[in-house]
Write a protein that holds these residues in place. Sequence first.
Motif, PDB file in Angstrom:
ATOM      1  N   ASP A   1       0.805  -1.221   0.000  1.00  0.00           N
ATOM      2  CA  ASP A   1       0.000   0.000   0.000  1.00  0.00           C
ATOM      3  C   ASP A   1       0.838   1.272   0.000  1.00  0.00           C
ATOM      4  O   ASP A   1       0.400   2.314  -0.511  1.00  0.00           O
ATOM      5  N   LEU A   2       2.019   1.204   0.607  1.00  0.00           N
ATOM      6  CA  LEU A   2       2.825   2.421   0.745  1.00  0.00           C
ATOM      7  C   LEU A   2       3.881   2.563  -0.347  1.00  0.00           C
ATOM      8  O   LEU A   2       4.653   3.529  -0.346  1.00  0.00           O
ATOM      9  N   ALA A   3       3.906   1.645  -1.308  1.00  0.00           N
ATOM     10  CA  ALA A   3       4.862   1.746  -2.410  1.00  0.00           C
ATOM     11  C   ALA A   3       4.789   3.096  -3.133  1.00  0.00           C
ATOM     12  O   ALA A   3       5.836   3.622  -3.547  1.00  0.00           O
ATOM     13  N   PRO A   4       3.606   3.716  -3.290  1.00  0.00           N
ATOM     14  CA  PRO A   4       3.575   5.033  -3.932  1.00  0.00           C
ATOM     15  C   PRO A   4       4.392   6.095  -3.187  1.00  0.00           C
ATOM     16  O   PRO A   4       4.931   7.012  -3.811  1.00  0.00           O
ATOM     17  N   PHE A   5       4.512   5.955  -1.867  1.00  0.00           N
ATOM     18  CA  PHE A   5       5.336   6.904  -1.116  1.00  0.00           C
ATOM     19  C   PHE A   5       6.813   6.690  -1.424  1.00  0.00           C
ATOM     20  O   PHE A   5       7.589   7.650  -1.490  1.00  0.00           O
ATOM     21  N   ALA A   6       7.222   5.438  -1.605  1.00  0.00           N
ATOM     22  CA  ALA A   6       8.608   5.158  -1.985  1.00  0.00           C
ATOM     23  C   ALA A   6       8.898   5.702  -3.379  1.00  0.00           C
ATOM     24  O   ALA A   6       9.981   6.247  -3.633  1.00  0.00           O
TER      25      ALA A   6
ATOM     26  N   ALA B   1      13.913   8.999   5.992  1.00  0.00           N
ATOM     27  CA  ALA B   1      13.137   7.767   6.186  1.00  0.00           C
ATOM     28  C   ALA B   1      13.616   7.084   7.463  1.00  0.00           C
ATOM     29  O   ALA B   1      14.816   6.906   7.666  1.00  0.00           O
ATOM     30  N   ILE B   2      12.677   6.701   8.299  1.00  0.00           N
ATOM     31  CA  ILE B   2      13.009   6.066   9.560  1.00  0.00           C
ATOM     32  C   ILE B   2      12.232   4.763   9.698  1.00  0.00           C
ATOM     33  O   ILE B   2      11.119   4.640   9.186  1.00  0.00           O
ATOM     34  N   CYS B   3      12.838   3.799  10.357  1.00  0.00           N
ATOM     35  CA  CYS B   3      12.186   2.523  10.683  1.00  0.00           C
ATOM     36  C   CYS B   3      11.707   1.817   9.408  1.00  0.00           C
ATOM     37  O   CYS B   3      12.449   1.649   8.463  1.00  0.00           O
TER      38      CYS B   3
ATOM     39  N   LEU C   1      12.013   2.046   0.996  1.00  0.00           N
ATOM     40  CA  LEU C   1      12.992   2.612   0.068  1.00  0.00           C
ATOM     41  C   LEU C   1      13.925   1.540  -0.466  1.00  0.00           C
ATOM     42  O   LEU C   1      14.363   1.608  -1.621  1.00  0.00           O
ATOM     43  N   ALA C   2      14.233   0.540   0.363  1.00  0.00           N
ATOM     44  CA  ALA C   2      15.069  -0.570  -0.108  1.00  0.00           C
ATOM     45  C   ALA C   2      14.378  -1.311  -1.240  1.00  0.00           C
ATOM     46  O   ALA C   2      15.000  -1.632  -2.262  1.00  0.00           O
ATOM     47  N   ARG C   3      13.099  -1.585  -1.089  1.00  0.00           N
ATOM     48  CA  ARG C   3      12.343  -2.294  -2.145  1.00  0.00           C
ATOM     49  C   ARG C   3      12.291  -1.474  -3.427  1.00  0.00           C
ATOM     50  O   ARG C   3      12.230  -2.028  -4.525  1.00  0.00           O
ATOM     51  N   GLU C   4      12.316  -0.152  -3.279  1.00  0.00           N
ATOM     52  CA  GLU C   4      12.282   0.743  -4.436  1.00  0.00           C
ATOM     53  C   GLU C   4      13.650   0.869  -5.093  1.00  0.00           C
ATOM     54  O   GLU C   4      13.780   1.473  -6.165  1.00  0.00           O
ATOM     55  N   GLY C   5      14.687   0.294  -4.477  1.00  0.00           N
ATOM     56  CA  GLY C   5      16.031   0.372  -5.032  1.00  0.00           C
ATOM     57  C   GLY C   5      16.802   1.619  -4.661  1.00  0.00           C
ATOM     58  O   GLY C   5      17.909   1.853  -5.161  1.00  0.00           O
TER      59      GLY C   5
ATOM     60  N   SER D   1      20.608  -4.710   9.841  1.00  0.00           N
ATOM     61  CA  SER D   1      20.944  -5.077   8.467  1.00  0.00           C
ATOM     62  C   SER D   1      20.096  -6.254   7.993  1.00  0.00           C
ATOM     63  O   SER D   1      19.704  -6.313   6.816  1.00  0.00           O
ATOM     64  N   GLU D   2      19.776  -7.175   8.903  1.00  0.00           N
ATOM     65  CA  GLU D   2      18.968  -8.344   8.544  1.00  0.00           C
ATOM     66  C   GLU D   2      17.556  -7.943   8.117  1.00  0.00           C
ATOM     67  O   GLU D   2      16.949  -8.584   7.257  1.00  0.00           O
ATOM     68  N   TYR D   3      17.061  -6.901   8.748  1.00  0.00           N
ATOM     69  CA  TYR D   3      15.722  -6.420   8.406  1.00  0.00           C
ATOM     70  C   TYR D   3      15.669  -5.971   6.948  1.00  0.00           C
ATOM     71  O   TYR D   3      14.752  -6.339   6.201  1.00  0.00           O
ATOM     72  N   LEU D   4      16.650  -5.208   6.537  1.00  0.00           N
ATOM     73  CA  LEU D   4      16.672  -4.759   5.141  1.00  0.00           C
ATOM     74  C   LEU D   4      17.020  -5.888   4.186  1.00  0.00           C
ATOM     75  O   LEU D   4      16.510  -5.951   3.068  1.00  0.00           O
TER      76      LEU D   4
END
Length: 201
Positions: A84-89, A104-106, A112-116, A128-131
């Motif tokens: 749902d929040l991909a448009p913000f990225a 960008a926090i948390c 942003l990682a998914r957006e490249g 680092s594992e989270y990302l």
Amino acid sequence: MSVTSRKPVHLALYDTFADWETGHTTAWLARVGYEVRTVAPSAVPVTSIGGLRVQSDLTLDELRPEDSSLLVLPGADLWDTSDDLAPFARTARAFLDAGVPVGAICGATAGLAREGLLDDRAHTSAASEYLAATGYGGGGRYVEADAVTDGDLITAGPTEPVAFAREIFGRLGDVFEGKKLDAWFRLFHDSDPAAYEALNS
């Protein structure tokens, strides 16, 4: 830059946004004269993770980088549970392409990682594992730090709202000057009473 010539700061809001993560940032930006405007997916009010119901100033499709000094993206459960929040990225990409800073926090860092957007920029997050779980290609640029600025991008983990604000203030450059920024951080992050006098001198 005079107060009257500053463009607004835009704070993204969406259901489940983490209301504690951006309070230092927006409060102090407002105190020094920035207009803080909220941006949501639609005109429908959103509800924070703490139960605050908020009506935004504008919708995401009305937001343009050229009208802004900064875009701030708080964390939210929705960053990890849906697209749902991909448009913000994608909007963050447009801001960075236009040379307008993004914070960008948390969970927003995962978006942003998914957006490249973290593949070629130094950054941090909760861990680092989270990302890494996003499958992004920027693991080699991950920095173990409270908050990280790389050009126009500021990132931080969920436990570092004060460090996040410090990096944003430093990037904007007209909030606190020199030693006052250090004093502000020592006061609010370290509870250093000596910093109060330095901040207010």
